[in-house]
Scaffold this motif. Structure first.
Motif, PDB file in Angstrom:
ATOM      1  N   ALA A  16       3.779  10.540  -6.731  1.00  0.00           N
ATOM      2  CA  ALA A  16       4.746  10.979  -7.741  1.00  0.00           C
ATOM      3  C   ALA A  16       4.084  11.130  -9.103  1.00  0.00           C
ATOM      4  O   ALA A  16       4.432  12.031  -9.878  1.00  0.00           O
ATOM      5  CB  ALA A  16       5.899   9.990  -7.829  1.00  0.00           C
ATOM      6  N   GLY A  17       3.128  10.257  -9.409  1.00  0.00           N
ATOM      7  CA  GLY A  17       2.427  10.355 -10.688  1.00  0.00           C
ATOM      8  C   GLY A  17       1.708  11.674 -10.848  1.00  0.00           C
ATOM      9  O   GLY A  17       1.740  12.302 -11.914  1.00  0.00           O
ATOM     10  N   GLU A  47       0.828  -1.197   0.000  1.00  0.00           N
ATOM     11  CA  GLU A  47       0.000   0.000   0.000  1.00  0.00           C
ATOM     12  C   GLU A  47       0.874   1.263   0.000  1.00  0.00           C
ATOM     13  O   GLU A  47       0.580   2.226  -0.705  1.00  0.00           O
ATOM     14  CB  GLU A  47      -0.943  -0.015   1.196  1.00  0.00           C
ATOM     15  CG  GLU A  47      -1.566   1.322   1.574  1.00  0.00           C
ATOM     16  CD  GLU A  47      -2.361   1.996   0.470  1.00  0.00           C
ATOM     17  OE1 GLU A  47      -2.770   3.147   0.665  1.00  0.00           O
ATOM     18  OE2 GLU A  47      -2.571   1.398  -0.618  1.00  0.00           O
ATOM     19  N   TYR A  48       1.951   1.257   0.770  1.00  0.00           N
ATOM     20  CA  TYR A  48       2.857   2.413   0.747  1.00  0.00           C
ATOM     21  C   TYR A  48       3.464   2.581  -0.652  1.00  0.00           C
ATOM     22  O   TYR A  48       3.654   3.710  -1.117  1.00  0.00           O
ATOM     23  CB  TYR A  48       3.962   2.248   1.780  1.00  0.00           C
ATOM     24  CG  TYR A  48       3.499   2.375   3.216  1.00  0.00           C
ATOM     25  CD1 TYR A  48       2.650   3.413   3.603  1.00  0.00           C
ATOM     26  CD2 TYR A  48       3.909   1.465   4.192  1.00  0.00           C
ATOM     27  CE1 TYR A  48       2.219   3.535   4.920  1.00  0.00           C
ATOM     28  CE2 TYR A  48       3.487   1.583   5.505  1.00  0.00           C
ATOM     29  CZ  TYR A  48       2.642   2.618   5.863  1.00  0.00           C
ATOM     30  OH  TYR A  48       2.213   2.732   7.167  1.00  0.00           O
ATOM     31  N   ARG A 103       9.410  15.208   0.159  1.00  0.00           N
ATOM     32  CA  ARG A 103       9.526  14.746   1.552  1.00  0.00           C
ATOM     33  C   ARG A 103       8.559  13.602   1.820  1.00  0.00           C
ATOM     34  O   ARG A 103       8.902  12.627   2.504  1.00  0.00           O
ATOM     35  CB  ARG A 103       9.264  15.909   2.519  1.00  0.00           C
ATOM     36  CG  ARG A 103      10.422  16.842   2.712  1.00  0.00           C
ATOM     37  CD  ARG A 103      10.250  17.678   3.974  1.00  0.00           C
ATOM     38  NE  ARG A 103       9.028  18.479   3.925  1.00  0.00           N
ATOM     39  CZ  ARG A 103       8.952  19.705   3.413  1.00  0.00           C
ATOM     40  NH1 ARG A 103      10.023  20.267   2.873  1.00  0.00           N
ATOM     41  NH2 ARG A 103       7.807  20.365   3.436  1.00  0.00           N
ATOM     42  N   HIS A 104       7.362  13.722   1.300  1.00  0.00           N
ATOM     43  CA  HIS A 104       6.366  12.667   1.497  1.00  0.00           C
ATOM     44  C   HIS A 104       6.820  11.361   0.845  1.00  0.00           C
ATOM     45  O   HIS A 104       6.640  10.275   1.413  1.00  0.00           O
ATOM     46  CB  HIS A 104       5.021  13.109   0.924  1.00  0.00           C
ATOM     47  CG  HIS A 104       3.912  12.144   1.174  1.00  0.00           C
ATOM     48  ND1 HIS A 104       3.637  11.603   2.424  1.00  0.00           N
ATOM     49  CD2 HIS A 104       2.985  11.590   0.334  1.00  0.00           C
ATOM     50  CE1 HIS A 104       2.610  10.792   2.351  1.00  0.00           C
ATOM     51  NE2 HIS A 104       2.195  10.754   1.097  1.00  0.00           N
ATOM     52  N   LEU A 105       7.435  11.463  -0.319  1.00  0.00           N
ATOM     53  CA  LEU A 105       7.914  10.262  -1.008  1.00  0.00           C
ATOM     54  C   LEU A 105       9.058   9.604  -0.245  1.00  0.00           C
ATOM     55  O   LEU A 105       9.158   8.373  -0.207  1.00  0.00           O
ATOM     56  CB  LEU A 105       8.341  10.606  -2.431  1.00  0.00           C
ATOM     57  CG  LEU A 105       7.174  10.911  -3.371  1.00  0.00           C
ATOM     58  CD1 LEU A 105       7.677  11.478  -4.692  1.00  0.00           C
ATOM     59  CD2 LEU A 105       6.345   9.663  -3.626  1.00  0.00           C
ATOM     60  N   ARG A 106       9.912  10.407   0.355  1.00  0.00           N
ATOM     61  CA  ARG A 106      10.973   9.836   1.198  1.00  0.00           C
ATOM     62  C   ARG A 106      10.358   9.075   2.371  1.00  0.00           C
ATOM     63  O   ARG A 106      10.828   7.993   2.751  1.00  0.00           O
ATOM     64  CB  ARG A 106      11.883  10.954   1.726  1.00  0.00           C
ATOM     65  CG  ARG A 106      12.721  11.656   0.674  1.00  0.00           C
ATOM     66  CD  ARG A 106      13.754  10.741   0.071  1.00  0.00           C
ATOM     67  NE  ARG A 106      14.700  11.479  -0.753  1.00  0.00           N
ATOM     68  CZ  ARG A 106      15.503  10.919  -1.657  1.00  0.00           C
ATOM     69  NH1 ARG A 106      15.446   9.597  -1.848  1.00  0.00           N
ATOM     70  NH2 ARG A 106      16.335  11.643  -2.361  1.00  0.00           N
ATOM     71  N   GLU A 148       8.947   5.775   1.092  1.00  0.00           N
ATOM     72  CA  GLU A 148      10.030   4.813   0.821  1.00  0.00           C
ATOM     73  C   GLU A 148      10.476   4.138   2.113  1.00  0.00           C
ATOM     74  O   GLU A 148      10.628   2.911   2.172  1.00  0.00           O
ATOM     75  CB  GLU A 148      11.199   5.545   0.166  1.00  0.00           C
ATOM     76  CG  GLU A 148      12.358   4.641  -0.211  1.00  0.00           C
ATOM     77  CD  GLU A 148      13.513   5.396  -0.841  1.00  0.00           C
ATOM     78  OE1 GLU A 148      14.572   4.776  -1.069  1.00  0.00           O
ATOM     79  OE2 GLU A 148      13.379   6.619  -1.100  1.00  0.00           O
ATOM     80  N   ALA A 149      10.642   4.921   3.174  1.00  0.00           N
ATOM     81  CA  ALA A 149      11.054   4.359   4.466  1.00  0.00           C
ATOM     82  C   ALA A 149       9.948   3.488   5.058  1.00  0.00           C
ATOM     83  O   ALA A 149      10.224   2.436   5.665  1.00  0.00           O
ATOM     84  CB  ALA A 149      11.410   5.487   5.428  1.00  0.00           C
ATOM     85  N   ALA A 150       8.696   3.903   4.876  1.00  0.00           N
ATOM     86  CA  ALA A 150       7.572   3.132   5.419  1.00  0.00           C
ATOM     87  C   ALA A 150       7.481   1.763   4.760  1.00  0.00           C
ATOM     88  O   ALA A 150       7.142   0.764   5.425  1.00  0.00           O
ATOM     89  CB  ALA A 150       6.271   3.908   5.220  1.00  0.00           C
ATOM     90  N   GLN A 151       7.754   1.696   3.471  1.00  0.00           N
ATOM     91  CA  GLN A 151       7.764   0.397   2.783  1.00  0.00           C
ATOM     92  C   GLN A 151       8.789  -0.533   3.414  1.00  0.00           C
ATOM     93  O   GLN A 151       8.501  -1.707   3.682  1.00  0.00           O
ATOM     94  CB  GLN A 151       8.098   0.586   1.304  1.00  0.00           C
ATOM     95  CG  GLN A 151       7.007   1.231   0.488  1.00  0.00           C
ATOM     96  CD  GLN A 151       7.457   1.527  -0.926  1.00  0.00           C
ATOM     97  OE1 GLN A 151       7.807   0.616  -1.679  1.00  0.00           O
ATOM     98  NE2 GLN A 151       7.444   2.798  -1.298  1.00  0.00           N
TER      99      GLN A 151
END
Length: 308
Positions: A193-194, A184-185, A208-211, A214-217
């Motif tokens: 990003a899309g 889900e992450y 920042r949200h994408l970083r 990535e860490a949450a995954q």
């Protein structure tokens, strides 16, 4: 005057054996009931995971459609909506009959509350889709709307894992729901990003949200690895070094290599969506294996309990 016969040691032993046998039979019935409950819950989680996968794709397509102001992904979005609706009907039917399949006292109030919230979440989808079609939502608001629905569906899976009584099948269910959370992450990353790439602007907040995603995954997949069968952990490791992941990581790096103005010429929304989808589809294949193994384990244990 007759004297009452005192029970002998043999009589007491026989009575004790009878009581022990009776309680053992009760224990076997309880175990069979618990495993039947787990089997029902695992079927529900499997159906929910299929719906979530479809909603994740719909969310990603919606974000690009909105980000491009309707210029891109109209046909693809229509296909994604149709797929989601079909799976939603199946999950609704399953949820509607949950109270018939389960003893009302076999699950906690929290579980039934999660199911109620899931119904409400599904009820919100038509309005969200209307707003997306009318271009009446900002991309980030559409992403949030779908993400909220997915979160409430995932909560049913996590509550099911807490309900499971059998240790082995409980671990398999915990592994499955944590893998689904990691996926889900990844889906949120695809959509976020899309949307940014489709509108040609990638601001600092989105990056920042994408970083964070990535860490949450990584955290979710780490928990998955702690509970999963080694064979399934190996499948995830193989995916992490696959061509799909290499392509995706390259595009991810391109998305972060931007000018101070936020322009991102190195990656396109179409290329990003396709690469992210190939990676997430590969995750879905692992998720299918996890769900299949959980179903097989439930069936074997239930058969053994009935035979015993």
């Amino acid at each position: 005057m007759s004297r009452r016969n005192k029970p002998t040691k043999a009589t007491k032993a026989t009575e004790a054996d009878t009581l022990a046998a009776r309680f053992l039979r009760s224990a076997q019935l309880c175990r069979a009931r618990d495993l039947k409950l787990l089997s029902t819950l695992s079927d529900l989680v499997k159906g929910i995971s299929e719906l979530i996968h479809a909603l994740q794709k719909e969310r990603g397509a919606s974000s690009i459609y909105l980000g491009s102001n309707g210029a891109h992904f109209a046909d693809r979005l229509a296909a994604r909506v149709a797929e989601s609706r079909g799976l939603e009907e199946r999950v609704r039917e399953h949820l509607e009959h949950m109270d018939e399949k389960l003893d009302p006292l076999s699950c906690s109030a929290r579980f039934y509350t999660r199911v109620a919230f899931a119904f409400r979440a599904l009820d919100s989808l038509p309005a969200t889709r209307e707003q997306v079609a009318a271009l009446a939502l900002a991309p980030q608001d559409a992403v949030k709307a779908f993400t909220d629905v997915v979160a409430l569906l995932l909560a049913v899976g996590f509550e099911a894992a807490d309900t499971a009584a059998d240790p082995e099948t409980s671990r398999a269910l915990i592994a499955l729901v944590n893998f689904a959370q990691g996926k889900e992450y990844a889906g949120q990353e695809r959509a976020t990003a899309g949307a940014a790439l489709s509108r040609g602007h990638f601001d600092a907040v989105a990056r920042r949200h994408l970083r964070h995603l990535e860490a949450a995954q990584e955290r979710a997949f780490k928990i998955f690895a702690e509970f999963a069968d080694p064979r399934h952990v190996t499948m995830l490791l193989e995916l992490s070094v696959s061509a799909e992941t290499a392509e995706f990581k390259q595009l991810r790096a391109n998305a972060f290599e931007q000018s101070p103005s936020g322009e991102s010429p190195a990656a396109t929304a179409d290329a990003w969506y396709e690469a992210a989808t190939r990676r997430i589809d590969a995750m879905r294949a692992i998720e299918d294996c996890l769900a299949g193994e959980l179903g097989r384990l439930c069936a074997v244990k239930l058969a053994d309990a009935k035979a015993g």
